[in-house]
Motif scaffolding. Structure first.
Motif, PDB file in Angstrom:
ATOM      1  N   TYR A 219       0.832  -1.209   0.000  1.00  0.00           N
ATOM      2  CA  TYR A 219       0.000   0.000   0.000  1.00  0.00           C
ATOM      3  C   TYR A 219       0.868   1.262   0.000  1.00  0.00           C
ATOM      4  O   TYR A 219       0.587   2.220  -0.734  1.00  0.00           O
ATOM      5  CB  TYR A 219      -0.911  -0.008   1.227  1.00  0.00           C
TER       6      TYR A 219
ATOM      7  N   GLU B 276      -1.948   6.914  -5.480  1.00  0.00           N
ATOM      8  CA  GLU B 276      -3.231   7.119  -4.797  1.00  0.00           C
ATOM      9  C   GLU B 276      -4.356   6.292  -5.422  1.00  0.00           C
ATOM     10  O   GLU B 276      -5.144   5.655  -4.714  1.00  0.00           O
ATOM     11  CB  GLU B 276      -3.603   8.607  -4.856  1.00  0.00           C
TER      12      GLU B 276
ATOM     13  N   ARG C 260      -3.911   2.630  -4.626  1.00  0.00           N
ATOM     14  CA  ARG C 260      -4.214   2.332  -3.220  1.00  0.00           C
ATOM     15  C   ARG C 260      -5.702   2.080  -3.027  1.00  0.00           C
ATOM     16  O   ARG C 260      -6.090   1.158  -2.304  1.00  0.00           O
ATOM     17  CB  ARG C 260      -3.764   3.493  -2.328  1.00  0.00           C
TER      18      ARG C 260
ATOM     19  N   ALA D 241       0.056   8.648   3.961  1.00  0.00           N
ATOM     20  CA  ALA D 241       0.209   7.342   3.330  1.00  0.00           C
ATOM     21  C   ALA D 241       0.746   6.302   4.306  1.00  0.00           C
ATOM     22  O   ALA D 241       0.278   5.153   4.333  1.00  0.00           O
ATOM     23  CB  ALA D 241       1.146   7.453   2.131  1.00  0.00           C
TER      24      ALA D 241
ATOM     25  N   ALA E 147      -1.177   3.062   5.637  1.00  0.00           N
ATOM     26  CA  ALA E 147      -0.580   1.743   5.423  1.00  0.00           C
ATOM     27  C   ALA E 147      -0.605   0.920   6.705  1.00  0.00           C
ATOM     28  O   ALA E 147      -0.919  -0.282   6.683  1.00  0.00           O
ATOM     29  CB  ALA E 147       0.854   1.895   4.922  1.00  0.00           C
TER      30      ALA E 147
END
Length: 411
Positions: free
Chosen positions: A235, A240, A243, A365, A369
């Motif tokens: 991830y 983006e 993801r 991020a 994750a």
């Protein structure tokens, strides 16, 4: 200066309370014929202290975000309780089962609330304080074993225990504490949040985690850590758009897998594969076969209500499979037995899809994750463990996830 002293005192009290919460992993007092854990009393004290601190230093925005994250995590327990209430009413469930079925998820909601309160008191220090509180509790429980066997004797016994894959009892392990689940959640966080601290601090934390997970040896913890890390690692390195695709794909895979896992266990495929591959399931195959008589995979199976498995385990002296009375050792099967076909579908929707969709907001991020990694690791744990009603796991998971949410709010 006075404000600083109050904050330092609150941090110290929070650390002591968290240490006590983790330390009393199986200590209860009897009130009205029911066991009340010391850990839950300490959770209430944490919430009370936070309420007092909120009156002195109000920060409604921060409190709102931490409480909102806690509400997302508590949703699965509320869903199970509400659906189970209908089962209790229409099946004339014994009062003792209803009380047990109410308090089991109720205690977990209290742990999640405690994590939200700790976030308000400790802010960005919460996760580090909680990690060392868990480690302090672990050390306090480990000390009597070191004193009894000596350092050399303890290491020898630990080596024998680990080399046997956790099957040889040597007296060195603290497996019954189930702390390894919580250490997995903390480990996932520290793997992705290195910060600007000195390398020796990171090394010390990972050394503690490695030693603890060897002493509290659980194969499910190692598998959950590997799978959770893999999901978080992938991830964190995607764009983006990719993801979002990954999260949606994992949600669909989770729903299909957890739905089909029930007939997989109910109709003996789990036991047959384990036998064919000669996998040591620690008697789980026999446990699953025992529980087969109590449920069926059909839309007409409406469930037995929360607390039913607990009542069975505590009322039976011994299963006819030669095992002492034990739990189902699979969260999915247990919830299916208690909630039935439709209640189980509601529950699986609330434990993974709802959580990742509501907590992963794209603010950070790395934090997103970790959230995904923890949720995936929890999914793996639930395959062979009853982790949903382990307060230390619920508290540790909530602390990590709420910390990630609050980091994202700052980022």
């Amino acid at each position: 200066m006075r404000i600083r002293y109050i904050e330092r005192l609150a941090e110290l009290l929070s650390f002591l309370l968290l240490t006590g919460i983790f330390y009393y992993y199986n200590t209860y007092m009897t009130v009205g014929g029911f066991g009340v854990g010391y850990q839950y009393i300490l959770c209430l004290l944490m919430c009370t202290m936070c309420a007092g601190l909120f009156l002195i230093f109000p920060d409604p925005a921060y409190f709102y975000h931490s409480a909102k994250a806690a509400g997302v995590l508590a949703c699965s327990y509320f869903a199970a309780m509400l659906y189970s209430a209908a089962i209790w009413i229409f099946s004339f469930t014994p009062v003792r089962q209803m009380i047990s079925g109410f308090f089991e998820p109720g205690y977990m909601i209290l742990c999640i609330l405690c994590a939200a309160m700790a976030a308000y008191v400790l802010r960005e220090k919460m996760l580090v304080y909680a990690f060392w509180a868990l480690t302090a509790a672990f050390a306090l429980l480990l000390f009597p074993k070191l004193r009894a066997y000596g350092a050399a004797g303890f290491i020898r016994r630990l080596f024998e225990y680990v080399s046997s894959g956790g099957r040889t009892f040597t007296g060195a392990s603290l497996e019954d504490t189930s702390y390894s689940y919580t250490y997995v959640f903390f480990c996932l966080y520290f793997l992705f949040h290195r910060g600007e601290e000195a390398p020796w601090r990171r090394l010390l934390r990972f050394a503690v985690i490695a030693f603890a997970m060897l002493d509290i040896f659980k194969r499910s913890a190692l598998l959950a850590l590997a799978v959770g890390f893999a999901a978080a690692f992938v991830y964190a390195r995607l764009g983006e758009r990719s993801r979002r695709w990954l999260v949606n794909s994992l949600i669909v895979a989770f729903l299909i897998f957890t739905f089909l896992y029930i007939p997989f266990v109910r109709y003996g495929l789990f036991s047959r594969i384990a036998d064919a591959l000669q996998i040591n399931t620690s008697a789980r195959d026999r446990i699953y076969r025992y529980y087969e008589r109590y449920y069926d995979f059909t839309p007409t199976y409406l469930g037995r209500g929360l607390g039913w498995v607990h009542r069975l385990v505590t009322s039976a002296d011994r299963f006819n499979v030669g095992l002492a009375s034990v739990n189902v050792h699979c969260d999915y099967v247990r919830h299916y037995i208690e909630l039935g076909f439709w209640g189980y579908l509601l529950w699986i929707l609330s434990v993974f899809p709802w959580t990742v969709k509501r907590l992963i907001r794209g603010n950070s991020a790395l934090d997103d994750a970790v959230i995904l990694g923890v949720c995936v690791a929890l999914t793996v744990f639930r395959l062979t463990e009853n982790i949903s009603y382990l307060y230390s796991a619920a508290l540790g998971m909530s602390i990590v996830l709420i910390q990630c949410v609050m980091n994202g709010k700052k980022g």
